[in-house]
Design a protein around this motif. Sequence first.
Motif, PDB file in Angstrom:
ATOM      1  N   GLU A 137      28.540  65.557 101.457  1.00 23.25           N
ATOM      2  CA  GLU A 137      28.361  66.413 102.646  1.00 23.25           C
ATOM      3  C   GLU A 137      27.547  67.655 102.277  1.00 23.25           C
ATOM      4  O   GLU A 137      26.603  68.021 102.963  1.00 23.25           O
ATOM      5  CB  GLU A 137      29.758  66.774 103.179  1.00 23.25           C
ATOM      6  CG  GLU A 137      29.799  67.413 104.539  1.00 23.25           C
ATOM      7  CD  GLU A 137      29.142  66.580 105.637  1.00 23.25           C
ATOM      8  OE1 GLU A 137      28.150  67.069 106.188  1.00 23.25           O
ATOM      9  OE2 GLU A 137      29.607  65.459 105.937  1.00 23.25           O
ATOM     10  N   LYS A 173      23.744  66.506 100.853  1.00 24.90           N
ATOM     11  CA  LYS A 173      22.978  65.399 101.462  1.00 24.90           C
ATOM     12  C   LYS A 173      21.498  65.750 101.649  1.00 24.90           C
ATOM     13  O   LYS A 173      20.637  64.899 101.459  1.00 24.90           O
ATOM     14  CB  LYS A 173      23.631  64.972 102.776  1.00 24.90           C
ATOM     15  CG  LYS A 173      23.728  66.057 103.825  1.00 24.90           C
ATOM     16  CD  LYS A 173      24.665  65.658 104.951  1.00 24.90           C
ATOM     17  CE  LYS A 173      24.730  66.795 105.978  1.00 24.90           C
ATOM     18  NZ  LYS A 173      25.779  66.590 106.959  1.00 24.90           N
ATOM     19  N   GLN A 174      21.214  67.005 102.002  1.00 23.57           N
ATOM     20  CA  GLN A 174      19.801  67.371 102.214  1.00 23.57           C
ATOM     21  C   GLN A 174      19.044  67.405 100.875  1.00 23.57           C
ATOM     22  O   GLN A 174      17.911  66.934 100.790  1.00 23.57           O
ATOM     23  CB  GLN A 174      19.704  68.719 102.939  1.00 23.57           C
ATOM     24  CG  GLN A 174      18.282  69.118 103.304  1.00 23.57           C
ATOM     25  CD  GLN A 174      17.549  68.082 104.180  1.00 23.57           C
ATOM     26  OE1 GLN A 174      18.150  67.464 105.066  1.00 23.57           O
ATOM     27  NE2 GLN A 174      16.260  67.846 103.907  1.00 23.57           N
ATOM     28  N   ILE A 200      28.246  59.372 105.425  1.00 20.85           N
ATOM     29  CA  ILE A 200      27.739  60.752 105.445  1.00 20.85           C
ATOM     30  C   ILE A 200      26.237  60.721 105.196  1.00 20.85           C
ATOM     31  O   ILE A 200      25.460  61.370 105.898  1.00 20.85           O
ATOM     32  CB  ILE A 200      28.451  61.598 104.348  1.00 20.85           C
ATOM     33  CG1 ILE A 200      29.947  61.669 104.641  1.00 20.85           C
ATOM     34  CG2 ILE A 200      27.821  62.979 104.218  1.00 20.85           C
ATOM     35  CD1 ILE A 200      30.779  62.233 103.481  1.00 20.85           C
ATOM     36  N   LEU A 201      25.824  59.952 104.184  1.00 26.45           N
ATOM     37  CA  LEU A 201      24.393  59.878 103.873  1.00 26.45           C
ATOM     38  C   LEU A 201      23.640  59.096 104.942  1.00 26.45           C
ATOM     39  O   LEU A 201      22.549  59.498 105.366  1.00 26.45           O
ATOM     40  CB  LEU A 201      24.174  59.221 102.509  1.00 26.45           C
ATOM     41  CG  LEU A 201      24.643  60.016 101.281  1.00 26.45           C
ATOM     42  CD1 LEU A 201      24.270  59.294 100.003  1.00 26.45           C
ATOM     43  CD2 LEU A 201      24.050  61.426 101.271  1.00 26.45           C
ATOM     44  N   ARG A 257      24.217  58.691 108.110  1.00 27.57           N
ATOM     45  CA  ARG A 257      24.045  59.482 109.333  1.00 27.57           C
ATOM     46  C   ARG A 257      22.951  60.548 109.132  1.00 27.57           C
ATOM     47  O   ARG A 257      22.071  60.703 109.976  1.00 27.57           O
ATOM     48  CB  ARG A 257      25.388  60.127 109.690  1.00 27.57           C
ATOM     49  CG  ARG A 257      25.394  60.722 111.072  1.00 27.57           C
ATOM     50  CD  ARG A 257      26.792  60.863 111.654  1.00 27.57           C
ATOM     51  NE  ARG A 257      27.385  59.592 112.002  1.00 27.57           N
ATOM     52  CZ  ARG A 257      28.535  59.135 111.528  1.00 27.57           C
ATOM     53  NH1 ARG A 257      29.211  59.846 110.671  1.00 27.57           N
ATOM     54  NH2 ARG A 257      29.022  57.961 111.911  1.00 27.57           N
ATOM     55  N   HIS A 258      23.032  61.216 107.981  1.00 27.85           N
ATOM     56  CA  HIS A 258      22.066  62.285 107.725  1.00 27.85           C
ATOM     57  C   HIS A 258      20.650  61.718 107.587  1.00 27.85           C
ATOM     58  O   HIS A 258      19.696  62.256 108.158  1.00 27.85           O
ATOM     59  CB  HIS A 258      22.464  63.047 106.459  1.00 27.85           C
ATOM     60  CG  HIS A 258      21.621  64.248 106.213  1.00 27.85           C
ATOM     61  ND1 HIS A 258      21.629  65.348 107.052  1.00 27.85           N
ATOM     62  CD2 HIS A 258      20.703  64.524 105.251  1.00 27.85           C
ATOM     63  CE1 HIS A 258      20.769  66.250 106.606  1.00 27.85           C
ATOM     64  NE2 HIS A 258      20.194  65.769 105.508  1.00 27.85           N
ATOM     65  N   HIS A 308      19.308  60.725 110.920  1.00 28.68           N
ATOM     66  CA  HIS A 308      19.031  61.925 111.706  1.00 28.68           C
ATOM     67  C   HIS A 308      17.725  62.585 111.273  1.00 28.68           C
ATOM     68  O   HIS A 308      16.970  63.108 112.100  1.00 28.68           O
ATOM     69  CB  HIS A 308      20.211  62.897 111.528  1.00 28.68           C
ATOM     70  CG  HIS A 308      20.251  63.972 112.554  1.00 28.68           C
ATOM     71  ND1 HIS A 308      20.060  65.291 112.249  1.00 28.68           N
ATOM     72  CD2 HIS A 308      20.436  63.913 113.901  1.00 28.68           C
ATOM     73  CE1 HIS A 308      20.123  66.009 113.356  1.00 28.68           C
ATOM     74  NE2 HIS A 308      20.361  65.201 114.375  1.00 28.68           N
ATOM     75  N   GLN A 309      17.449  62.528 109.982  1.00 29.58           N
ATOM     76  CA  GLN A 309      16.243  63.182 109.445  1.00 29.58           C
ATOM     77  C   GLN A 309      15.038  62.234 109.445  1.00 29.58           C
ATOM     78  O   GLN A 309      14.005  62.540 108.867  1.00 29.58           O
ATOM     79  CB  GLN A 309      16.506  63.683 108.011  1.00 29.58           C
ATOM     80  CG  GLN A 309      17.581  64.762 107.917  1.00 29.58           C
ATOM     81  CD  GLN A 309      17.254  65.985 108.762  1.00 29.58           C
ATOM     82  OE1 GLN A 309      16.149  66.490 108.736  1.00 29.58           O
ATOM     83  NE2 GLN A 309      18.227  66.440 109.553  1.00 29.58           N
TER      84      GLN A 309
END
Length: 328
Positions: free
Chosen positions: A69, A72-73, A98-99, A101-102, A105-106
């Motif tokens: 969390e 992740k970025q 978690i990864l 979804r991120h 999204h990105q």
Amino acid sequence: MNFSYQTLDATSQNYSHNVFALDVLEGLSNDPKRLYSKYFYDDVGSKIFQEITELPEYYLTNCEAEVLETHKQKILDSIPKKIRLIELGAGDGRKTNILLRHFLHQGLDFEYTPVDISSKAMQILLESLKNKFAQTPLQVKGVVAEYFNAISWLAHSDHITNLVMFLGSNIGNFNLNEAKKFLRYLWNSLNDGDYVLIGFDLKKDISVLNAAYNDSAGVTRRFNLNILQRINNELQANFDLEKFTHFAHYNVVSGAMESWLISSIQQDVTIKSIHKNFTLKAWEGIHTEYSYKYTFENIRELAHDTGFEISNIFEDSHGYFVDTLWKV
Ligand code: AVI
């Protein structure tokens, strides 16, 4: 959204059954008796393991979720914008979500390939991903296989950058030689520029470790005993499960939690499908698992000895667990 999975040939039921029988025969002929921890994970064992990950004492899962969390970025910034995300030992994929979804999204262009030894666990995972990612362009191509078979399969894959995730301290269930063998094999199967993200459980206060592997609800005991239940069911054996004690302790010399099943009485066990009898003396133990714990120094040495370069180390706020990004 596109979801599918395939089972690799070597995991056909007959083959797996024979290898299991041979490993049990060899392991119970050993002194001390031992069984490989990979045999915990039949459909029942995989489900009990998911229960373990939700226990308050089993800090590993929450710590790793925090790492993913928080970072992740940074993980996303470290990898190319088009990848294949392969996860060895995916389980229920809770942390990986978690990864996923991120990354979605990105706008990362990726396909997710979870690999698991249990077809039941794979079906449950795909079902849960379908529910959670219904409205997204997520592409999932699962593989039911053991790690080594899956890695050989990877070797034949086309030219796209791979990010292989081996999370949850799964590496800790290998001893140092096995971990090196596995990682060298992985390094050799991957291409220049590929990445691996590996979760390591760090060495820490022994009382925290002991609690994690001796939970008060007795779930880890059930998990450990399931390996004998499996032998009873699949190889027609007659272990008396009630007469075993679950014993997990930290070995300071090896740096591992060791799990044992200790018989409180003499047991004459018959394993019908391999036509073998074994005697367990009173208080004799069967070793069932190592869960190795690492220092930063251990991790650096392991990466160095297996050809990888460490790009980044992400740690949780307790200093209990790290996910490390390695480059081929
Ligand atoms: C899957 N593996 C990393 C777990 C561990 O911590 O070694 C299996 C486990 N054994 C007992 N509790 C959890």
